[in-house]
Design an enzyme around this catalytic site. Structure first.
Site, PDB file in Angstrom:
ATOM      1  N   SER A 137      14.484  48.611 111.340  1.00  0.00           N
ATOM      2  CA  SER A 137      15.193  49.809 112.165  1.00  0.00           C
ATOM      3  C   SER A 137      15.790  50.914 110.184  1.00  0.00           C
ATOM      4  O   SER A 137      16.079  49.912 109.294  1.00  0.00           O
ATOM      5  CB  SER A 137      15.970  50.403 113.085  1.00  0.00           C
ATOM      6  N   TYR A 150      25.085  46.791 115.079  1.00  0.00           N
ATOM      7  CA  TYR A 150      23.311  47.547 114.596  1.00  0.00           C
ATOM      8  C   TYR A 150      22.963  47.938 113.203  1.00  0.00           C
ATOM      9  O   TYR A 150      21.689  46.782 112.606  1.00  0.00           O
ATOM     10  CB  TYR A 150      22.741  48.736 115.697  1.00  0.00           C
TER      11      TYR A 150
END
Length: 242
Positions: A137, A150
């Site tokens: 990501s 994350y």
């Protein structure tokens, strides 16, 4: 539409979102696809629609990941493409985040991708070919507020990709990563409008991406069109954070 004709692919987290979009694109290009997901009912539903196969899989279960790869090879005779896509979020600021929140997110993303890469890589090494695609990501590049877990996990997946690419390149196996930015999925569309508008303002192309646009990059990395690419990280962001 036959870039993957005769190829066999596994997509973890394949019952929804980007994983499902990737599976749909792979099937459209001739691949046999195994949808692996914790939600077996959803995976079986989508597999029936696509003419694919489905199985329940927890990517943090070492034996389960080995069984996923072994079952795919038994069913289809090979494993040509592995997409490490399964992921979760447990967003909180560090002050409020529990150790469990942090470790669980790293387990699913980093450890899960490592188990998938290791299991698939063992088969592909023997075959002398294969493409492993790990879904990172843009958060792994820049970090997001309230996502220390994350962002750390997605950055770790990049390091994993590059190291695995060096280990497997000599056997004809390629390992690459994709870093999506703001992509229009059910998860992102659930964001408050103010947060959505703030992210959109950072994108030079002035729009969110579509799941199919990420899937097209995965198709490129899975196919022979990217035969001389390994250890790369492809940003699909509309120019955000250039």
């Amino acid at each position: 539409m036959t870039l993957l004709k005769g190829r066999v692919a596994v997509v973890t987290g394949g019952a929804q979102g980007l994983g499902l979009a990737i599976a749909e694109t792979f099937v459209a290009h001739g691949a046999e696809v195994m949808l692996a997901d914790l939600n077996l009912e959803a995976a079986e539903h989508e597999a029936q629609r696509l003419g694919a196969a489905a199985c329940r899989c927890d990517v943090t279960d070492e034996d389960g990941m080995s069984a996923l790869v072994d079952d795919t090879v038994r069913r289809f005779g090979a494993l040509d493409i592995m997409v490490n896509n399964a992921g979760i979020t447990r967003d909180k600021t560090m002050r409020k985040m529990t150790s469990e929140d942090f470790r669980t997110v790293l387990d699913v993303h980093v450890y899960g991708a490592w188990l998938g890469t290791r299991a698939a890589g063992a088969v592909m090494r023997e075959q002398g070919r294969g493409s492993i695609i790990t879904m990172s990501s843009i958060a792994g590049k820049v970090g997001n507020f309230g996502q220390t877990n994350y962002s750390a996990a997605k950055a770790g997946m990049v390091g994993l990709t590059k190291a695995a690419a060096k280990e497997l390149a000599g056997s004809g196996v390629r390992v690459n990563a994709i870093q999506p930015g703001l992509i229009r999925t059910a998860m992102t569309e659930a964001m408050p409008q103010r947060a959505w508008d703030s992210k959109l303002a950072e994108i030079p192309m002035n729009r969110a991406g579509e799941p199919s646009e990420v899937a097209s990059v995965a198709l490129f990395l899975a196919s022979d069109m990217s035969s001389y690419l390994t250890g790369t990280v492809m940003e699909v962001t509309g120019g955000r954070y250039m």
